[in-house]
Write a protein that holds these residues in place. Structure first.
Motif, PDB file in Angstrom:
ATOM      1  N   ASN A 273       0.795  -1.234   0.000  1.00  0.00           N
ATOM      2  CA  ASN A 273       0.000   0.000   0.000  1.00  0.00           C
ATOM      3  C   ASN A 273       0.825   1.280   0.000  1.00  0.00           C
ATOM      4  O   ASN A 273       0.281   2.369   0.072  1.00  0.00           O
ATOM      5  CB  ASN A 273      -0.964   0.011   1.193  1.00  0.00           C
ATOM      6  N   PHE A 274       2.142   1.156  -0.071  1.00  0.00           N
ATOM      7  CA  PHE A 274       2.991   2.349  -0.038  1.00  0.00           C
ATOM      8  C   PHE A 274       3.595   2.667  -1.410  1.00  0.00           C
ATOM      9  O   PHE A 274       4.369   3.612  -1.552  1.00  0.00           O
ATOM     10  CB  PHE A 274       4.142   2.142   0.966  1.00  0.00           C
ATOM     11  N   LEU A 275       3.258   1.899  -2.425  1.00  0.00           N
ATOM     12  CA  LEU A 275       3.925   2.042  -3.718  1.00  0.00           C
ATOM     13  C   LEU A 275       3.617   3.379  -4.377  1.00  0.00           C
ATOM     14  O   LEU A 275       2.492   3.880  -4.309  1.00  0.00           O
ATOM     15  CB  LEU A 275       3.494   0.897  -4.653  1.00  0.00           C
ATOM     16  N   ALA A 276       4.620   3.932  -5.021  1.00  0.00           N
ATOM     17  CA  ALA A 276       4.446   5.188  -5.747  1.00  0.00           C
ATOM     18  C   ALA A 276       3.701   4.932  -7.050  1.00  0.00           C
ATOM     19  O   ALA A 276       3.480   3.791  -7.459  1.00  0.00           O
ATOM     20  CB  ALA A 276       5.818   5.823  -6.025  1.00  0.00           C
ATOM     21  N   ARG A 277       3.293   5.999  -7.723  1.00  0.00           N
ATOM     22  CA  ARG A 277       2.549   5.854  -8.974  1.00  0.00           C
ATOM     23  C   ARG A 277       3.421   5.284 -10.090  1.00  0.00           C
ATOM     24  O   ARG A 277       2.929   4.592 -10.980  1.00  0.00           O
ATOM     25  CB  ARG A 277       1.973   7.203  -9.404  1.00  0.00           C
ATOM     26  N   THR A 278       4.700   5.572 -10.042  1.00  0.00           N
ATOM     27  CA  THR A 278       5.595   5.116 -11.106  1.00  0.00           C
ATOM     28  C   THR A 278       6.727   4.291 -10.508  1.00  0.00           C
ATOM     29  O   THR A 278       7.396   4.723  -9.575  1.00  0.00           O
ATOM     30  CB  THR A 278       6.188   6.312 -11.877  1.00  0.00           C
ATOM     31  N   GLY A 279       6.927   3.095 -11.059  1.00  0.00           N
ATOM     32  CA  GLY A 279       8.011   2.243 -10.594  1.00  0.00           C
ATOM     33  C   GLY A 279       9.102   2.123 -11.638  1.00  0.00           C
ATOM     34  O   GLY A 279       9.070   2.784 -12.686  1.00  0.00           O
TER      35      GLY A 279
ATOM     36  N   THR B 288      14.709  -9.578  10.564  1.00  0.00           N
ATOM     37  CA  THR B 288      13.808  -8.702   9.821  1.00  0.00           C
ATOM     38  C   THR B 288      13.420  -7.492  10.657  1.00  0.00           C
ATOM     39  O   THR B 288      13.117  -7.607  11.828  1.00  0.00           O
ATOM     40  CB  THR B 288      12.530  -9.456   9.420  1.00  0.00           C
ATOM     41  N   VAL B 289      13.457  -6.347  10.033  1.00  0.00           N
ATOM     42  CA  VAL B 289      12.989  -5.116  10.677  1.00  0.00           C
ATOM     43  C   VAL B 289      11.880  -4.535   9.828  1.00  0.00           C
ATOM     44  O   VAL B 289      11.728  -4.840   8.674  1.00  0.00           O
ATOM     45  CB  VAL B 289      14.136  -4.076  10.831  1.00  0.00           C
ATOM     46  N   SER B 290      11.043  -3.670  10.452  1.00  0.00           N
ATOM     47  CA  SER B 290       9.954  -3.081   9.686  1.00  0.00           C
ATOM     48  C   SER B 290      10.481  -2.027   8.740  1.00  0.00           C
ATOM     49  O   SER B 290      11.515  -1.455   8.942  1.00  0.00           O
ATOM     50  CB  SER B 290       8.932  -2.397  10.568  1.00  0.00           C
ATOM     51  N   GLY B 291       9.620  -1.755   7.746  1.00  0.00           N
ATOM     52  CA  GLY B 291       9.935  -0.680   6.814  1.00  0.00           C
ATOM     53  C   GLY B 291      10.338  -1.186   5.466  1.00  0.00           C
ATOM     54  O   GLY B 291      10.372  -2.354   5.185  1.00  0.00           O
ATOM     55  N   GLY B 292      10.644  -0.243   4.584  1.00  0.00           N
ATOM     56  CA  GLY B 292      11.002  -0.568   3.217  1.00  0.00           C
ATOM     57  C   GLY B 292      11.068   0.696   2.406  1.00  0.00           C
ATOM     58  O   GLY B 292      11.114   1.785   2.942  1.00  0.00           O
ATOM     59  N   ALA B 293      11.091   0.528   1.103  1.00  0.00           N
ATOM     60  CA  ALA B 293      11.171   1.690   0.233  1.00  0.00           C
ATOM     61  C   ALA B 293       9.817   2.018  -0.320  1.00  0.00           C
ATOM     62  O   ALA B 293       8.887   1.244  -0.266  1.00  0.00           O
ATOM     63  CB  ALA B 293      12.140   1.398  -0.906  1.00  0.00           C
TER      64      ALA B 293
ATOM     65  N   PHE C 220       9.247  -2.334  -7.775  1.00  0.00           N
ATOM     66  CA  PHE C 220       9.488  -1.538  -6.580  1.00  0.00           C
ATOM     67  C   PHE C 220      10.298  -2.350  -5.577  1.00  0.00           C
ATOM     68  O   PHE C 220      10.204  -3.582  -5.542  1.00  0.00           O
ATOM     69  CB  PHE C 220       8.170  -1.128  -5.926  1.00  0.00           C
ATOM     70  N   LEU C 221      11.078  -1.650  -4.772  1.00  0.00           N
ATOM     71  CA  LEU C 221      11.722  -2.288  -3.634  1.00  0.00           C
ATOM     72  C   LEU C 221      10.661  -2.599  -2.592  1.00  0.00           C
ATOM     73  O   LEU C 221       9.825  -1.750  -2.271  1.00  0.00           O
ATOM     74  CB  LEU C 221      12.792  -1.362  -3.044  1.00  0.00           C
ATOM     75  N   GLY C 222      10.679  -3.817  -2.065  1.00  0.00           N
ATOM     76  CA  GLY C 222       9.675  -4.208  -1.078  1.00  0.00           C
ATOM     77  C   GLY C 222      10.123  -3.936   0.340  1.00  0.00           C
ATOM     78  O   GLY C 222      11.273  -3.577   0.600  1.00  0.00           O
ATOM     79  N   ARG C 223       9.205  -4.101   1.235  1.00  0.00           N
ATOM     80  CA  ARG C 223       9.539  -3.936   2.652  1.00  0.00           C
ATOM     81  C   ARG C 223      10.395  -5.110   3.123  1.00  0.00           C
ATOM     82  O   ARG C 223      10.214  -6.247   2.682  1.00  0.00           O
ATOM     83  CB  ARG C 223       8.267  -3.858   3.488  1.00  0.00           C
ATOM     84  N   LEU C 224      11.295  -4.829   4.070  1.00  0.00           N
ATOM     85  CA  LEU C 224      12.160  -5.874   4.598  1.00  0.00           C
ATOM     86  C   LEU C 224      11.379  -6.906   5.407  1.00  0.00           C
ATOM     87  O   LEU C 224      11.861  -8.007   5.645  1.00  0.00           O
ATOM     88  CB  LEU C 224      13.259  -5.255   5.464  1.00  0.00           C
ATOM     89  N   SER C 225      10.181  -6.557   5.821  1.00  0.00           N
ATOM     90  CA  SER C 225       9.354  -7.474   6.602  1.00  0.00           C
ATOM     91  C   SER C 225       8.513  -8.400   5.719  1.00  0.00           C
ATOM     92  O   SER C 225       7.716  -9.180   6.247  1.00  0.00           O
ATOM     93  CB  SER C 225       8.411  -6.668   7.509  1.00  0.00           C
ATOM     94  N   MET C 226       8.695  -8.351   4.393  1.00  0.00           N
ATOM     95  CA  MET C 226       7.831  -9.102   3.479  1.00  0.00           C
ATOM     96  C   MET C 226       7.856 -10.603   3.763  1.00  0.00           C
ATOM     97  O   MET C 226       6.808 -11.259   3.853  1.00  0.00           O
ATOM     98  CB  MET C 226       8.236  -8.851   2.023  1.00  0.00           C
ATOM     99  N   SER C 227       9.037 -11.180   3.896  1.00  0.00           N
ATOM    100  CA  SER C 227       9.144 -12.622   4.068  1.00  0.00           C
ATOM    101  C   SER C 227       8.446 -13.091   5.333  1.00  0.00           C
ATOM    102  O   SER C 227       7.672 -14.065   5.318  1.00  0.00           O
ATOM    103  CB  SER C 227      10.620 -13.050   4.089  1.00  0.00           C
ATOM    104  N   GLU C 228       8.685 -12.401   6.444  1.00  0.00           N
ATOM    105  CA  GLU C 228       8.072 -12.803   7.704  1.00  0.00           C
ATOM    106  C   GLU C 228       6.561 -12.609   7.680  1.00  0.00           C
ATOM    107  O   GLU C 228       5.803 -13.394   8.263  1.00  0.00           O
ATOM    108  CB  GLU C 228       8.685 -12.016   8.867  1.00  0.00           C
ATOM    109  N   THR C 229       6.099 -11.544   7.027  1.00  0.00           N
ATOM    110  CA  THR C 229       4.659 -11.305   6.937  1.00  0.00           C
ATOM    111  C   THR C 229       3.973 -12.419   6.154  1.00  0.00           C
ATOM    112  O   THR C 229       2.934 -12.944   6.572  1.00  0.00           O
ATOM    113  CB  THR C 229       4.380  -9.953   6.258  1.00  0.00           C
ATOM    114  N   LEU C 230       4.559 -12.804   5.024  1.00  0.00           N
ATOM    115  CA  LEU C 230       3.974 -13.877   4.227  1.00  0.00           C
ATOM    116  C   LEU C 230       4.043 -15.210   4.975  1.00  0.00           C
ATOM    117  O   LEU C 230       3.114 -16.023   4.910  1.00  0.00           O
ATOM    118  CB  LEU C 230       4.698 -13.984   2.886  1.00  0.00           C
ATOM    119  N   ARG C 231       5.143 -15.433   5.694  1.00  0.00           N
ATOM    120  CA  ARG C 231       5.273 -16.679   6.451  1.00  0.00           C
ATOM    121  C   ARG C 231       4.189 -16.755   7.528  1.00  0.00           C
ATOM    122  O   ARG C 231       3.574 -17.809   7.732  1.00  0.00           O
ATOM    123  CB  ARG C 231       6.668 -16.760   7.087  1.00  0.00           C
TER     124      ARG C 231
END
Length: 216
Positions: A70-76, A156-161, A133-144
């Motif tokens: 939900n944080f992605l910019a309009r242009t990647g 894993t820490v929260s946040g991302g680009a 887009f660069l994903g959040r560093l928490s992606m793997s743990e969230t999906l797991r």
């Protein structure tokens, strides 16, 4: 003449009272319909069937998965990493009730950090541009946590680009929205009732004054 004026006053009072009752009962029915709960579908490597979750039963988990996109910019970026360096792919479809709205491809094990790919063609038909887009560093743990068969990560820490538009409006996942709307509707209804009562009072006072003048 006096009897005629009194009958007229009674009819007017009855009409205004009926209008007040109809407005009082119609107020709650005119409230905006409750939006369907948000949800997500996850498919991909190692999953024999889609993982489906809804906000009304698993709000924290649905919110965490949606937060990955939900944080992605309009242009990647127009091009992404080489296919060999992406690792397993998981497609996340964001739902409104049972209706697909958005779709994204997530690569939690990509070399250099998680990646997100947004296709130009979206289920809801909205216009957007394809991009990486660069994903959040928490992606793997969230999906797991959601049930995807991935190895646990302890660093894993929260946040991302990223930064920009959200997939769904903020109020879609806001449990206080319905309460705020109900209080707002109640306040408007009370103000409307006060206005009608003032109208009735002024009308009756005017009729009484008219009758008084006619009887002198």
């Amino acid at each position: 003449m006096v009897r005629h004026m009194r009958r007229l006053a009674a009819v007017l009072a009855g009409t205004l009272a009926a209008a007040l009752l109809s407005l009082g009962t119609a107020g709650p029915a005119s409230a905006a319909p409750k939006p369907p709960p948000a949800g997500v579908d996850i498919t991909g490597t190692g999953l024999s069937a889609p993982l489906r979750m809804h906000e009304d039963t698993e709000p924290a988990l649905v919110g965490a998965v949606i937060d990955q996109v939900n944080f992605l910019a309009r242009t990647g970026m127009p091009t992404g990493p080489k296919a060999a360096s992406l690792g397993p792919k998981y497609t996340v479809v964001v739902l409104a009730g049972e209706t697909p709205k958005q779709t994204y491809d997530l690569y939690p094990k990509a070399v250099g950090g998680p990646r997100v790919y947004r296709p130009a063609k979206q289920p809801d038909g909205r216009k957007t541009s394809a991009g990486w887009f660069l994903g959040r560093l928490s992606m793997s743990e969230t999906l797991r946590t959601a049930g995807v068969p991935l190895e646990r990560q302890f660093d894993t820490v929260s946040g991302g680009a990223g930064g920009g538009e959200r997939v769904l409006p903020e109020d879609t996942l806001d449990p206080a929205k319905d309460l705020d709307e109900a209080l707002g509707d109640l306040q408007r209804l009370l103000l409307l009732n006060v206005g009608v009562m003032l109208t009735i009072t002024v009308g009756l006072a005017g009729i009484a004054l008219l009758i008084r003048r006619r009887t002198r």
